[in-house]
Design a protein around this motif. Structure first.
Motif, PDB file in Angstrom:
ATOM      1  N   ASP A 288      47.525  46.697  27.657  1.00 30.90           N
ATOM      2  CA  ASP A 288      48.372  45.567  28.031  1.00 30.90           C
ATOM      3  C   ASP A 288      48.183  45.196  29.505  1.00 30.90           C
ATOM      4  O   ASP A 288      48.164  44.011  29.860  1.00 30.90           O
ATOM      5  CB  ASP A 288      49.843  45.900  27.780  1.00 30.90           C
ATOM      6  CG  ASP A 288      50.191  45.891  26.298  1.00 30.90           C
ATOM      7  OD1 ASP A 288      49.413  45.299  25.516  1.00 30.90           O
ATOM      8  OD2 ASP A 288      51.218  46.479  25.930  1.00 30.90           O
ATOM      9  N   ASP A 289      48.049  46.221  30.356  1.00 29.82           N
ATOM     10  CA  ASP A 289      47.803  45.948  31.778  1.00 29.82           C
ATOM     11  C   ASP A 289      46.511  45.152  31.950  1.00 29.82           C
ATOM     12  O   ASP A 289      46.468  44.178  32.718  1.00 29.82           O
ATOM     13  CB  ASP A 289      47.694  47.258  32.558  1.00 29.82           C
ATOM     14  CG  ASP A 289      49.013  48.016  32.634  1.00 29.82           C
ATOM     15  OD1 ASP A 289      50.065  47.367  32.670  1.00 29.82           O
ATOM     16  OD2 ASP A 289      48.961  49.264  32.651  1.00 29.82           O
ATOM     17  N   LEU A 290      45.480  45.567  31.249  1.00 28.47           N
ATOM     18  CA  LEU A 290      44.199  44.885  31.380  1.00 28.47           C
ATOM     19  C   LEU A 290      44.239  43.473  30.810  1.00 28.47           C
ATOM     20  O   LEU A 290      43.536  42.577  31.288  1.00 28.47           O
ATOM     21  CB  LEU A 290      43.101  45.703  30.668  1.00 28.47           C
ATOM     22  CG  LEU A 290      42.779  47.057  31.309  1.00 28.47           C
ATOM     23  CD1 LEU A 290      41.802  47.837  30.437  1.00 28.47           C
ATOM     24  CD2 LEU A 290      42.193  46.880  32.701  1.00 28.47           C
ATOM     25  N   SER A 291      45.062  43.274  29.778  1.00 29.40           N
ATOM     26  CA  SER A 291      45.157  41.938  29.167  1.00 29.40           C
ATOM     27  C   SER A 291      45.764  40.928  30.126  1.00 29.40           C
ATOM     28  O   SER A 291      45.619  39.714  29.925  1.00 29.40           O
ATOM     29  CB  SER A 291      45.978  42.009  27.877  1.00 29.40           C
ATOM     30  OG  SER A 291      47.348  42.236  28.162  1.00 29.40           O
ATOM     31  N   ARG A 292      46.460  41.415  31.158  1.00 29.90           N
ATOM     32  CA  ARG A 292      47.055  40.513  32.142  1.00 29.90           C
ATOM     33  C   ARG A 292      46.121  40.235  33.317  1.00 29.90           C
ATOM     34  O   ARG A 292      46.519  39.605  34.297  1.00 29.90           O
ATOM     35  CB  ARG A 292      48.376  41.108  32.646  1.00 29.90           C
ATOM     36  CG  ARG A 292      49.478  41.124  31.594  1.00 29.90           C
ATOM     37  CD  ARG A 292      50.832  41.455  32.222  1.00 29.90           C
ATOM     38  NE  ARG A 292      50.915  42.838  32.650  1.00 29.90           N
ATOM     39  CZ  ARG A 292      51.323  43.839  31.867  1.00 29.90           C
ATOM     40  NH1 ARG A 292      51.639  43.591  30.597  1.00 29.90           N
ATOM     41  NH2 ARG A 292      51.390  45.074  32.326  1.00 29.90           N
ATOM     42  N   MET A 293      44.895  40.732  33.216  1.00 28.39           N
ATOM     43  CA  MET A 293      43.901  40.509  34.262  1.00 28.39           C
ATOM     44  C   MET A 293      42.769  39.651  33.714  1.00 28.39           C
ATOM     45  O   MET A 293      42.409  39.734  32.538  1.00 28.39           O
ATOM     46  CB  MET A 293      43.318  41.836  34.759  1.00 28.39           C
ATOM     47  CG  MET A 293      44.355  42.817  35.278  1.00 28.39           C
ATOM     48  SD  MET A 293      43.593  44.400  35.746  1.00 28.39           S
ATOM     49  CE  MET A 293      45.050  45.398  36.051  1.00 28.39           C
ATOM     50  N   ILE A 294      42.208  38.819  34.579  1.00 27.04           N
ATOM     51  CA  ILE A 294      41.048  38.014  34.198  1.00 27.04           C
ATOM     52  C   ILE A 294      39.868  38.476  35.037  1.00 27.04           C
ATOM     53  O   ILE A 294      39.901  38.395  36.264  1.00 27.04           O
ATOM     54  CB  ILE A 294      41.310  36.512  34.410  1.00 27.04           C
ATOM     55  CG1 ILE A 294      42.447  36.040  33.494  1.00 27.04           C
ATOM     56  CG2 ILE A 294      40.026  35.725  34.142  1.00 27.04           C
ATOM     57  CD1 ILE A 294      42.822  34.580  33.690  1.00 27.04           C
ATOM     58  N   PHE A 295      38.845  38.987  34.364  1.00 28.99           N
ATOM     59  CA  PHE A 295      37.649  39.476  35.047  1.00 28.99           C
ATOM     60  C   PHE A 295      36.542  38.436  34.968  1.00 28.99           C
ATOM     61  O   PHE A 295      36.500  37.608  34.040  1.00 28.99           O
ATOM     62  CB  PHE A 295      37.165  40.774  34.397  1.00 28.99           C
ATOM     63  CG  PHE A 295      38.145  41.905  34.465  1.00 28.99           C
ATOM     64  CD1 PHE A 295      38.364  42.574  35.657  1.00 28.99           C
ATOM     65  CD2 PHE A 295      38.865  42.293  33.344  1.00 28.99           C
ATOM     66  CE1 PHE A 295      39.277  43.617  35.728  1.00 28.99           C
ATOM     67  CE2 PHE A 295      39.773  43.329  33.405  1.00 28.99           C
ATOM     68  CZ  PHE A 295      39.984  43.998  34.595  1.00 28.99           C
ATOM     69  N   ALA A 296      35.632  38.456  35.928  1.00 23.18           N
ATOM     70  CA  ALA A 296      34.448  37.607  35.856  1.00 23.18           C
ATOM     71  C   ALA A 296      33.692  37.946  34.578  1.00 23.18           C
ATOM     72  O   ALA A 296      33.516  39.119  34.233  1.00 23.18           O
ATOM     73  CB  ALA A 296      33.566  37.830  37.077  1.00 23.18           C
ATOM     74  N   TYR A 297      33.242  36.932  33.867  1.00 24.83           N
ATOM     75  CA  TYR A 297      32.567  37.120  32.579  1.00 24.83           C
ATOM     76  C   TYR A 297      31.258  36.345  32.574  1.00 24.83           C
ATOM     77  O   TYR A 297      31.199  35.241  33.123  1.00 24.83           O
ATOM     78  CB  TYR A 297      33.462  36.622  31.435  1.00 24.83           C
ATOM     79  CG  TYR A 297      32.792  36.695  30.085  1.00 24.83           C
ATOM     80  CD1 TYR A 297      32.854  37.851  29.326  1.00 24.83           C
ATOM     81  CD2 TYR A 297      32.064  35.610  29.601  1.00 24.83           C
ATOM     82  CE1 TYR A 297      32.222  37.935  28.091  1.00 24.83           C
ATOM     83  CE2 TYR A 297      31.425  35.677  28.378  1.00 24.83           C
ATOM     84  CZ  TYR A 297      31.504  36.827  27.626  1.00 24.83           C
ATOM     85  OH  TYR A 297      30.865  36.911  26.415  1.00 24.83           O
ATOM     86  N   PRO A 298      30.234  36.905  31.984  1.00 26.53           N
ATOM     87  CA  PRO A 298      30.127  38.226  31.351  1.00 26.53           C
ATOM     88  C   PRO A 298      29.672  39.287  32.353  1.00 26.53           C
ATOM     89  O   PRO A 298      28.643  39.142  33.010  1.00 26.53           O
ATOM     90  CB  PRO A 298      29.087  38.013  30.260  1.00 26.53           C
ATOM     91  CG  PRO A 298      28.203  36.920  30.796  1.00 26.53           C
ATOM     92  CD  PRO A 298      29.060  36.065  31.687  1.00 26.53           C
ATOM     93  N   THR A 299      30.415  40.342  32.451  1.00 27.67           N
ATOM     94  CA  THR A 299      30.100  41.496  33.304  1.00 27.67           C
ATOM     95  C   THR A 299      30.513  42.764  32.575  1.00 27.67           C
ATOM     96  O   THR A 299      31.291  42.712  31.612  1.00 27.67           O
ATOM     97  CB  THR A 299      30.871  41.415  34.633  1.00 27.67           C
ATOM     98  OG1 THR A 299      32.279  41.475  34.354  1.00 27.67           O
ATOM     99  CG2 THR A 299      30.554  40.146  35.414  1.00 27.67           C
TER     100      THR A 299
END
Length: 441
Positions: free
Chosen positions: A421-432
């Motif tokens: 759930d914590d990670l779902s609230r983060m937006i990472f550069a994609y695709p990496t």
């Protein structure tokens, strides 16, 4: 005779990480070095090894993309690659001593020996310290066989002017794997001799087996359950005798572990306790003599003896010497075997997992079909995840060309107890590689 607030024995990463902060606090500090200023890591350890490994990474990355848009064969020029390495290592000693001089930290060259609990002799010079920090590190162990004087070490390999045509490594730990990968990629014929069936015993054995299989297809010959008996010099080559036959080579490297540098310290004169694994300390990194501390690879400890761990211990000693009486609390420590194909792990030790199989479960995730790894043709990519009884991640091992990047990401995820759930609230550069995280836990 000069007197100091703190005397540090050893000018490697650990010793230096103590010296500078203490000097900034206004303490009078001296540091002693008997070998290379800057220590093993930047002179003949992790840093030069990684400089040489860069050539392997480029070569193998290009090879993986043959028939996928890349044509031609990349080769390694050993002389130029070694010059690249030396461009980094050769200034280390001078820059280290210059930095200490500019910081007004006194330096002494030579082997330090205790005269009494507060006094040290370096050659014909005698100095005293109110506090003393031992940070002398380790050196390669030498296997006890007839002809052991003909063995080379990792130090010798990392400064070769010319690469031998055929090299035999004794031992199958991470140093052997890393140097063997460099040698084979640069054109040497490589053999690895190991006395049992478990190379890299601190890692998940399923992924170790996969790594060994891949390196074998690349040309590295593994000889497990094979014990060396003697080493002989014959004209311009060597013959290693084992219980499974003889091996002829231009160079035989002993990589059978490392031992603490304690012999010349005369610790008995300071009444400091130690054993075969190093100096004994409490949770404050104090020896049985409360004014004498020890840090880094010279310690007798179960934790990995790695440069970042030594630096972490140095930071703790600085705090203790400043008056903060708190026991050291180690964070999660990742370990890594470098190569083009890397093996990394973090979490509960394999030994603990094997002793408590009823408390853990595991799964192997094939990463080779994921976009991140298809893009670079990383066909060996996989990950073993170990769960505790509450289905939390207790440990994980990664086999991939990107394992070094990914394992450091898991330092944050596991160290901060981040959830899906914590990670779902983060937006990472994609695709990496990091953008795959939420699908991995």
């Amino acid at each position: 005779m000069s007197t100091y607030d703190v005397v540090i024995i050893g000018a490697g990463p650990a010793g230096l990480a103590v010296a500078y902060p203490l000097q900034e606090q206004g303490k009078r500090v001296a540091i002693i070095e008997s070998d290379l200023w800057g220590g093993t890591c930047p002179n003949r350890g992790c840093d030069p090894k990684k400089m040489l490994m860069r050539g392997v990474e480029v070569k193998e990355a290009a090879t993986a993309m043959l028939d996928s848009g890349i044509d031609g064969q990349v080769t390694i020029d050993w002389t130029k690659l070694m010059a690249h390495k030396r461009g980094y290592t050769e200034p280390v000693q001078t820059s280290t001593k210059q930095g200490l001089k500019e910081a007004n930290i006194d330096t002494y060259s030579g082997a330090a020996a205790f005269v009494d609990p507060h006094t040290l002799m370096i050659g014909d010079q005698q100095i005293t310290g109110e506090k003393i920090v031992i940070a002398t590190g380790q050196r390669p162990a030498v296997i006890d066989i007839p002809g052991q004087e003909h063995l080379s070490s990792s130090t010798d390999f990392l400064d070769l002017d010319q690469l031998p045509q055929e090299i035999v490594f004794i031992g199958a730990g991470y140093i052997t794997f890393e140097l063997a990968v460099i040698a084979q990629a640069a054109g040497a014929q490589v053999h690895i001799i190991h006395h049992n069936q478990q190379p890299l015993k601190g890692f998940d054995q399923e992924l170790v087996t996969a790594l060994v299989a891949e390196l074998s297809t690349q040309g590295i010959a593994f000889h497990l359950d094979t014990s060396p008996k003697a080493l002989k010099k014959e004209a311009d080559y060597y013959v290693l005798e084992t219980d499974k036959g003889n091996f002829r080579a231009d160079m035989v490297i002993g990589a059978t572990g490392r031992i603490p540098n304690v012999e010349t310290l005369q610790l008995e004169r300071a009444h400091v306790e130690f054993d075969q694994h190093g100096v004994l300390v409490d949770t404050y990194l104090r020896t049985n003599q409360p004014h004498i501390y020890a840090i880094g690879d010279v310690l007798s400890k179960q934790l990995p003896k790695l440069t970042p761990v030594a630096s972490f211990e140095a930071q703790h000693v600085v705090k203790v010497l400043a008056g903060k009486q708190e026991p050291i609390q180690y964070p999660l420590i990742p370990t890594l075997v470098f190569g083009h194909l890397k093996l990394a792990r973090i979490g509960v030790s394999e030994k603990t997992i094997q002793k408590n199989t009823d408390q853990y479960s595991s799964e192997v995730i094939d990463l080779s079909t994921w976009y991140t790894y298809q893009r670079i043709n990383d066909k060996q990519a996989k990950m073993t995840v170990v769960y505790d009884q509450a289905h939390n991640i207790a440990a994980l091992t990664i086999l991939s060309t990107l394992a070094d990047e990914l394992i450091n990401t898991f330092v944050f995820v596991l160290g901060l107890d981040l959830t899906k759930d914590d990670l779902s609230r983060m937006i990472f550069a994609y695709p990496t590689p990091v953008s795959d995280l939420s699908s991995m836990i």
